[in-house]
Structures are given as C-alpha cells and as structure tokens.
Design a protein around this motif. Structure first.
Motif, PDB file in Angstrom:
ATOM      1  N   ASP A   1       0.531  -1.519  -0.290  1.00  0.00           N
ATOM      2  CA  ASP A   1       0.519   0.175  -0.295  1.00  0.00           C
ATOM      3  C   ASP A   1       1.104   1.420   0.078  1.00  0.00           C
ATOM      4  O   ASP A   1       0.543   2.583  -0.287  1.00  0.00           O
ATOM      5  N   ALA A   2       1.828   1.199   0.495  1.00  0.00           N
ATOM      6  CA  ALA A   2       2.533   2.191   0.694  1.00  0.00           C
ATOM      7  C   ALA A   2       3.645   2.754  -0.247  1.00  0.00           C
ATOM      8  O   ALA A   2       3.326   4.170  -0.820  1.00  0.00           O
ATOM      9  N   LEU A   3       3.928   1.930  -1.137  1.00  0.00           N
ATOM     10  CA  LEU A   3       4.314   1.886  -2.289  1.00  0.00           C
ATOM     11  C   LEU A   3       3.312   2.437  -3.215  1.00  0.00           C
ATOM     12  O   LEU A   3       4.016   3.615  -4.726  1.00  0.00           O
ATOM     13  N   GLU A   4       2.299   1.734  -3.061  1.00  0.00           N
ATOM     14  CA  GLU A   4       1.126   2.401  -4.279  1.00  0.00           C
ATOM     15  C   GLU A   4       0.294   3.918  -3.998  1.00  0.00           C
ATOM     16  O   GLU A   4       0.270   4.264  -5.245  1.00  0.00           O
ATOM     17  N   ILE A   5       0.685   4.248  -2.609  1.00  0.00           N
ATOM     18  CA  ILE A   5       0.525   5.461  -2.479  1.00  0.00           C
ATOM     19  C   ILE A   5       1.732   6.537  -2.890  1.00  0.00           C
ATOM     20  O   ILE A   5       1.314   7.316  -3.135  1.00  0.00           O
ATOM     21  N   MET A   6       2.903   5.994  -3.189  1.00  0.00           N
ATOM     22  CA  MET A   6       3.478   7.161  -3.248  1.00  0.00           C
ATOM     23  C   MET A   6       2.919   7.104  -5.387  1.00  0.00           C
ATOM     24  O   MET A   6       3.876   7.710  -5.853  1.00  0.00           O
ATOM     25  N   GLY A   7       3.018   6.157  -6.001  1.00  0.00           N
ATOM     26  CA  GLY A   7       2.200   6.591  -7.496  1.00  0.00           C
ATOM     27  C   GLY A   7       3.230   5.331  -7.216  1.00  0.00           C
ATOM     28  O   GLY A   7       3.109   5.584  -9.689  1.00  0.00           O
ATOM     29  N   ILE A   8       3.477   4.377  -6.896  1.00  0.00           N
ATOM     30  CA  ILE A   8       4.841   2.820  -7.900  1.00  0.00           C
ATOM     31  C   ILE A   8       3.393   2.233  -8.245  1.00  0.00           C
ATOM     32  O   ILE A   8       2.242   1.839  -7.831  1.00  0.00           O
TER      33      ILE A   8
END
Ligand SMILES: Nc1ncnc2c1ncn2[C@@H]1O[C@H](COP(=O)(O)OP(=O)(O)OP(=O)(O)O)[C@@H](O)[C@H]1O
Ligand SMILES: [Mg+2]
Lengths: 247, 286
Positions: free
Chosen positions: A118-125
């Motif tokens: 989720d943290a990666l998704e939030i960064m826009g990855i």
C-alpha cells in the motif's frame, strides 16, 4: 467458482505488470537483486541435487541393464538423456518451486500484510510492475541457466559414480556420452525450463501479492503457492512432452 | 482541499462507513477522531483510494479522484504522502534507504543532494543520523513511526495523511511530531489529514475535527468548539481523558460558576460511578 475468479485475477495481474517503469534505474536494481536471490541463492542446492541425481541414475541404469548384448557405454547414453530430458529441468524446477517460489510468496505476502505494498501504491508506483515483473524476468533469465548447470553437473555426477563403483571406466562413459546425441533434447529441456520458470515465479507472486490477513495466511499462501506450482510443473511437463517429443 | 462526499464502505455485511461527508481544507490540520474501530483508518484509506468506496466520491482540488483511471490517479498519488498505522517501512532497506526511496524513484538528483534531504527530514522528526544505517527491525515502534513520517514528507507532498502519528510515542516526542506536522502543513500549504485518539494532539493542532462514531460523522468543529460541545457521545469520548480535566473544569466554570474539586482524591474514591466525567455528571457538592 473461486478457481475462475482466481484465474481471472491472475491474468489481470500479469496484464497489470506491463506498464512504463516510473524509474528504469530502480527497476533494473530490483531485477539484479532478484537475479542474485533466485540464481545465485539457489546454486548450492541445485548443484547438490544434480550431482546426486546423476550418480543415482548411473547406478540404477547399470543395475537394470544386465544383458551382455548391450554395450556398457549405453549406460552413459541413458544417463545423459534422462538427465537432460527430465531430471535437470523438471526435478530442479520442482526444487526451485520450493526454494525460490516460497521465498517470492512470503516476501510479497509480508509486504502486503505489513502495508508495504500500500505504501508503494500511495507513492504512485505500479506495484505489480515494480514488485512482480522483475521477479518473473529474473526467473526467466536465471532458471534456464541453473538447468544447464544441472545438466552438466548431473552428467559429471554420473561419471563419478560410474568410476567410483567400478561400473564402467571413465573413458567408456565419455565415449558413451558422445554416441547418438540429439541436440534437440537440450532445446526441449530449455523450452521446458522457460515454461517452468514462468510458473515458479508467477504463481507464488500471485499467492503472495493477494494475501489477506496476517502472518498465518502468509505461511498458508506460500505452501499453497508451492503445491500449485509443483502440480502445474508436472502438468506442463506432460503436455510439452506429448506435444514436442516425436514418439 | 479534499472533499469527501457521501462515502459509504462495507466489508461483506459489515457496514464500516455509513455515510460520511466532509471538507478537508488546505493549510490546516484536519483531524479524524473516534474510538478504536470507529472506521478512521478505513475512511482514510477510502480517501487515498486504497479501498474502493461502495458509494460516494472523493475530490482532490475539485477533481473527482474516485472516477479517475490508472494514470490520472497516479498523478494525484505522487502528491500524497501517507504515514500508515503500522509504519509500513520496507524491511529490506535501512532507514536511509527507506527515506530516500521516493527520491530515488521520482527525482534525478545526485546522491549527495538526496542524502542531504534525507538527513534534513530525519532531523525534523528528531532522529539523529546514527539511525541511518539501522534496519526497521532494529528500531523501536516510535522510531519506526518517525522514519515513516520522514519518508511521507520527503517529497513535500501536497496532501499528507497520518494514521495515528503519535501512538507509541512519549508525550514529549508526540508534541514534537504534532508541531512538525502543523509546521509543514502551514509552510507548504498542505492538506493534512490526521487520525488520532490522542486528545493532546486534538487540542494542539485541531484546526478541523471530525468525530466518527460507529462509521458515522457524529460531530465536526475545531479545537475551541470541541470543549464546549454538548454532544453526549463526543463528551464521553473526549473527557475520558484525564488530561482534559482542566478543559472540563473550564466549562463547568462557565456553566455553573464554580470549579468542581475533582483533584480531591478522597472525594473521587467515594464516588461510585466508574466513569469520571460525562456531561450528565453532577458536580460533586462539597
Ligand atoms: N480489510 C478489512 N476487512 C474487513 N473489515 C475491516 C477491514 N478493515 C477494517 N475493518 C473493520 O472496520 C472497522 C473499522 O476499522 P478501522 O481500522 O477503520 O478502525 P479505526 O477507527 O482505525 O480504529 P483504531 O483506532 O483502532 O485504529 C472495524 O470494525 C474493522 O473490523
Ligand atoms: Mg486505525
């Protein structure tokens, strides 16, 4: 039916993997990292297994070939062909499904459960592209290499056993290796290992990426990933043999 | 500015968010408070799109985020920094690499420049640079929180989401973190959304407070209004905290003209009611 929705999600996952990398350098770094993990990390176990398999098949072939009509160098031929056709690709990949597959499933499962995905998704990855694609690419590059190494070591293991047990002298074994060699067998083995590599990396990635719950589910997912990969490897082995081997 | 319009979310049969609308303004700290399990985390995750709301929409600066497709969503997401309740640090990377990760991914700066930025944000969350080479497993819970906050703000996001930034922190560090969040919110005119049940933070930084009760918006207002609110459930929630005794006393003073002597231990022990402060409490008569 969950199996159909699973297949659908699996295909969507594969489709989602293909997108423009946010940063090529980071993807490359991840790819190299996965190559070391999958390739170098499994080298030891692959070496041990293939040497012993070669040795055992030599002894067992000698045990089964008792007829004086068959020249002793045939043992080397049989060992060479079984190692190249079946043992090196299939057995090594089954073991790799356990070693590399469970690692991939638990790594992704842990990342899912602890919200790192989720943290990666939030960064826009695009996490499918960043986390799964390098693993599959690394497996497609490294596993066929491991299979080739396994072929060489398996045949060497056979020679060591042949000499050590006094079954046939090394020179006869070497001569047998060169008789009736069919280069297509190596190509066939490589085709198999590409297919298996895709299974070993994508199936555990699927089970790990979509884990729900906690630590317990990570364990379950990686067990399931290994079981499903092994079954699929054997199934693909059958299909490919039936399709590609002239009988 | 983030607008939340009639968001609804359920898991299976369980309705977690019933119907919540609110407006989170830029340049201020917007707090979501409520007891454990009231749906704060779920609401925040709906806002950033980690959960797909069953109904309703989220607007970022007037753009409908819920209706966006992949790449548009990604563009908004690049402006979002989020601190997760469980920190969500990358286990395989050390502190420095964790904080540098967004920089590596989205900037083309030199390593030296990135390192400077990393040390700058780590200093802002009061972490000394001897933690740089430590791995998340070697950190305390509070340190992880701070590293995660550093990672969330390293790219100067336009929208900052923090899920319980102070849980697991001592009061002093909590205050440092609260003030930091408020400072950067003002400095970069960020829209900050903080989930918390720490009443100190509420009083310190609550420019806008949304009180959630069982998946519903029960009350909204700011940190001045909250003390004087007549909402029974909100009162039960905020005055469960002893720290706010003063605040309660203040209200009593205004309403009844006298301050109840709550700090009289003898008095408190004699009182048989277990809860020590709801608005229905009659002031102890001495
Ligand atoms: N992924 C999920 N699947 C099913 N139910 C969930 C899920 N996530 C949360 N819930 C449920 O939603 C409700 C609200 O959870 P949430 O995590 O938002 O609470 P919270 O207000 O953040 O509490 P806390 O202060 O303890 O963090 C809980 O009852 C929880 O059981
Ligand atoms: Mg929560």
């Amino acid at each position: 039916m969950t199996i159909f929705s699973d297949i659908g999600r699996y295909l969507l996952m594969i489709k989602g993997m293909f997108s423009k990398p946010e940063n090529g350098k980071m993807y490359w770094k991840e790819f190299i990292h996965q190559c070391t993990e999958i390739g170098y990390g499994s080298l030891g176990i692959v070496a041990i297994i293939s040497i012993f398999i070669g040795a055992v098949s030599t002894i067992q072939t000698a045990y089964q070939l008792v007829s004086p009509l068959i020249p002793p160098s045939t043992i080397a031929q049989i060992v060479r062909d079984t190692v190249i056709l079946e043992f090196a690709p299939t057995l090594v990949c089954i073991v790799l499904a356990g070693v590399a597959g469970s690692r991939i499933a638990s790594e992704l499962g842990n990342m899912r459960v602890s919200e790192q995905i989720d943290a990666l998704e939030i960064m826009g990855i695009n996490t499918k592209a960043y986390l799964i694609m390098p693993k599959i690419a690394a497996a497609l590059l490294m596993i066929p290499m491991l299979v080739v190494i396994a072929m060489v070591l398996g045949i060497m293991g056979g020679r060591i056993a042949a000499v050590a047990a006094g079954i046939i002298p090394g020179i006869v074994y070497d001569k047998g290796l060169l008789e009736f060699f069919v280069p297509f067998n190596v190509i066939f083995a490589l085709i198999k290992s590409y297919v298996f590599a895709f299974i070993i990396s994508s199936i555990p990635a699927f089970y790990g990426y979509f884990v729900k719950g906690g630590a317990l589910e990570i364990g379950r997912a990686s067990t399931k990933a290994v079981v499903v990969s092994c079954v699929l490897i054997l199934f693909a082995d059958y299909i490919l043999s039936a399709l590609l081997l002239p009988t | 500015m983030i607008e939340v319009k009639n968001i609804k979310k359920s898991f299976g049969d369980k309705v977690v968010i019933e119907d919540v609308s609110c407006v989170m303004k830029a340049g201020q700290c917007n707090l979501i408070i409520g007891s454990s399990g009231s749906g704060k985390t779920v609401l925040q995750k709906c806002m950033v799109g980690l959960f797909e709301p069953d109904q309703g929409e989220i607007l970022y600066g007037g753009q409908n985020f819920t209706a966006m497709k992949g790449t548009e969503k990604t563009e908004i997401r690049k402006e979002i920094g989020m601190l997760f309740q469980g920190s969500a640090l990358f286990d395989s990377l050390n502190v420095q690499e964790n904080v540098m990760f967004p920089l590596n991914m989205f900037t083309k700066d030199s390593f030296k420049k990135k390192l400077e930025r990393v040390n700058e944000v780590l200093a802002r969350v009061s972490l000394a640079d001897d933690v740089n080479k430590k791995y998340p497993s070697e950190l305390s819970g509070g340190m992880k929180k701070r590293v995660a906050l550093a990672r969330a703000i390293v790219l100067n996001p336009k929208y900052l989401f923090c899920d319980e930034p102070n849980s697991g922190l001592d009061p002093q560090t909590s205050l440092v973190i609260d003030r930091l969040i408020q400072e950067i919110t003002k400095e970069f005119n960020m829209t900050t959304v903080v989930n918390t049940h720490d009443m100190n933070s509420v009083m310190e930084i609550g420019n806008y407070i949304l009180y959630m009760y069982k998946g519903n918006k029960e009350w909204e207002g700011n940190n001045r209004e909250i003390i004087f609110s007549k909402n029974q459930r909100l009162n039960d929630f905020i005055f469960a905290s002893e720290f706010l005794q003063d605040a309660k006393d203040m209200r009593m003073l205004e309403e009844t003209g006298k301050i109840p002597n709550h700090r009289n231990m003898e008095e408190m022990l004699r009182k048989d009611a277990p809860s020590m402060g709801t608005s229905s409490d009659t002031p102890p008569t001495n």
